[in-house]
Design a protein around this motif. Structure first.
Motif, PDB file in Angstrom:
ATOM      1  N   GLU A  58      38.334  51.497  36.693  1.00 27.97           N
ATOM      2  CA  GLU A  58      39.202  50.317  36.880  1.00 27.97           C
ATOM      3  C   GLU A  58      40.648  50.684  37.238  1.00 27.97           C
ATOM      4  N   VAL A  61      40.994  51.362  40.940  1.00 28.14           N
ATOM      5  CA  VAL A  61      40.966  50.200  41.832  1.00 28.14           C
ATOM      6  C   VAL A  61      42.270  49.400  41.685  1.00 28.14           C
ATOM      7  N   ARG A  65      45.583  48.836  45.636  1.00 30.08           N
ATOM      8  CA  ARG A  65      46.375  47.879  46.426  1.00 30.08           C
ATOM      9  C   ARG A  65      47.711  48.499  46.860  1.00 30.08           C
ATOM     10  N   THR A  84      30.658  46.305  41.480  1.00 26.50           N
ATOM     11  CA  THR A  84      31.824  45.478  41.141  1.00 26.50           C
ATOM     12  C   THR A  84      33.104  46.161  41.625  1.00 26.50           C
ATOM     13  N   LEU A  85      33.149  47.490  41.480  1.00 23.13           N
ATOM     14  CA  LEU A  85      34.327  48.219  41.976  1.00 23.13           C
ATOM     15  C   LEU A  85      34.420  48.125  43.498  1.00 23.13           C
ATOM     16  N   LYS A  88      35.920  44.842  44.243  1.00 15.32           N
ATOM     17  CA  LYS A  88      37.358  44.848  43.928  1.00 15.32           C
ATOM     18  C   LYS A  88      38.145  45.678  44.953  1.00 15.32           C
ATOM     19  N   ASP A  91      38.676  43.583  47.881  1.00 14.89           N
ATOM     20  CA  ASP A  91      39.725  42.598  47.600  1.00 14.89           C
ATOM     21  C   ASP A  91      41.112  43.238  47.566  1.00 14.89           C
ATOM     22  N   ALA A  92      41.163  44.517  47.202  1.00  9.95           N
ATOM     23  CA  ALA A  92      42.465  45.212  47.142  1.00  9.95           C
ATOM     24  C   ALA A  92      42.982  45.564  48.532  1.00  9.95           C
TER      25      ALA A  92
END
Ligand code: SF4
Length: 420
Positions: A58, A61, A65, A84-85, A88, A91-92
């Motif tokens: 986590e 990730v 960004r 899930t990573l 993410k 999305d980052a």
């Protein structure tokens, strides 16, 4: 053949005839922003077109960004096991996400990642590794590891196509050089998508560079491969980038910076060429232009062998010479050879890429060269002169066959051409 399809990772085109892109991967903990960004800047400086960062946790990730925002080159997030990573990372703002459908949790989870990538317009890299093939291919892996790798890759490609997703490239990695070559050759015939090449866990800087040069070089020479990564056991990712560039430069696929040519040295060497070559190589790193610089250990064969070089040096015990395009420029004491070489190179750029020749110094150097050259050696110039003389004696104007050359002209002549 280059891949028919092209994708874009950030602003970098991959495949479809685009220049082969150079990639590397950071060795830092991605969550350590300072260390990761420092390394990304270093690899970008060394010529990486794209960089990949591992995203196993986590905090990684969460850092992504900022990394994407600050990186001077596009960033690929490398994800294993955890879809899930992958979501993410997309999305980052990662410019591409690398997943292995074989370990991301099954087709449904792969489909979720693909749907998010499609919505964001982000490409994926579909990576297949010999160490993580799907269960149903394990027997085949034992009997035919190449076909097993290719079949896994094709199955994942078919999954992408069923999901109506075409914005991806494919990699198949093996620790075996022959398997890397054979599997990529087969895959290039079967799919139109861009291929990322690499020999996984290639080894140390020395052995890994050689394995990669053989494996990737063979494929690239066939026109296969759209992006490459050299995997080396070093914490200095920029070393991987330098090796990648040397492979591309050797194949004349891309140009970057100077090309250094150096003789292998032999018993005729009379000066410390090892350290001279190292120094020339180090100082050339400051130049971006693809000039060719040659270092010859002696002038036994004349300097004609380096006539393509923009600049070069050759030395004897106390004195050496600087030349350009096979023509002497000046003679200088051996300990000043490197400094004087770079003065000439800088003068060339200052004069708008024109070689500045002082005729008096050049004549001096020519005289020195004539004294240093082995008068019996078959230099390219002497070979040409002999052939021309032979043709004239024949009266037919045609080049004389090597077997007609006078063997007495040189003690080494018999080793230089095949007799009829
Ligand atoms: S240039 Fe001279 S020192 Fe270098 S390999 Fe040839 S003969 Fe030997």
């Amino acid at each position: 053949m280059a891949s028919a399809r092209q994708i874009h990772v950030g602003g970098v085109p991959i495949g479809g005839g685009a220049p082969v892109a150079v990639q590397t991967m950071t060795k830092t903990e991605t969550a350590n922003l300072q260390a990761t960004m420092d390394q990304i800047r270093r690899v970008a400086e060394a010529g990486a077109d794209i960089v990949r960062v591992a995203v196993p946790r986590e905090p990684d990730v969460a850092a992504l960004r900022t990394i994407v925002a600050e990186s001077p080159i596009p960033v690929i997030a490398d994800i294993h096991f955890n879809h899930t990573l992958a979501l993410k990372a997309l999305d980052a703002g990662a410019h591409c996400v690398r997943i292995n459908p074989g370990n991301i949790g099954g087709p449904e989870k792969t489909a979720e990642v693909v749907a998010r990538a499609k919505a964001l317009g982000t490409p994926l890299r579909i990576g297949v590794n010999s160490g993580s093939l799907p269960k149903h291919l394990r027997d085949l892996e034992f009997s035919d590891p190449v076909e097993a790798l290719v079949r896994a890759a094709v199955e994942y490609v078919e999954l992408m196509e069923r999901l109506e997703f075409g914005n991806f490239k494919v990699s198949m990695k093996s620790t075996s050089v022959p398997n890397t070559i054979a599997s990529n050759r087969l895959l290039a015939e079967r799919i139109p998508y861009p291929l990322h090449l690499g020999v996984t866990e290639a080894g140390t800087k020395w052995s890994g560079s050689l394995k990669s040069a053989v494996g990737l070089g063979t494929l690239l020479a066939d026109g296969i491969g759209d992006t490459i990564r050299i995997s080396l056991s070093t914490f200095h990712a920029e070393e991987e980038v330098k090796v990648a560039w040397e492979i591309l430069k050797a194949l004349k696929l891309r140009e970057r910076g100077p090309v250094l040519i150096a003789c292998p040295t032999c018993g005729r060497l009379q000066f410390d060429m090892d350290s001279v070559v190292a120094e020339v190589e180090r100082r050339l790193e400051a130049y971006d232009d693809p000039i060719e610089v040659s270092v010859l250990g002696c002038a036994v064969n004349g300097i004609g062998e380096a006539r393509h070089a923009d600049f070069g040096i050759t030395g004897a015990k106390d004195m050496g010479m600087i030349y350009s395009k096979g023509e002497p420029l000046k003679k200088v004491p051996t300990e000043q050879l490197v400094d004087e070489l770079f003065k000439e190179i800088d003068r060339y750029y200052a004069a708008g890429r024109t070689v500045v020749r002082d005729e008096t110094q050049a004549a001096d150097a020519r005289e020195w060269l004539a004294a240093e050259e082995d008068a019996t050696a078959m230099t390219p110039e002497r070979m040409a002169a002999l052939e021309a003389a032979g043709a004239e004696a024949d009266g037919d104007g045609a080049p004389v066959s090597p077997a007609r050359l006078d063997e007495d002209a040189s003690p080494v002549a018999g080793r230089r051409f095949t007799r009829a």
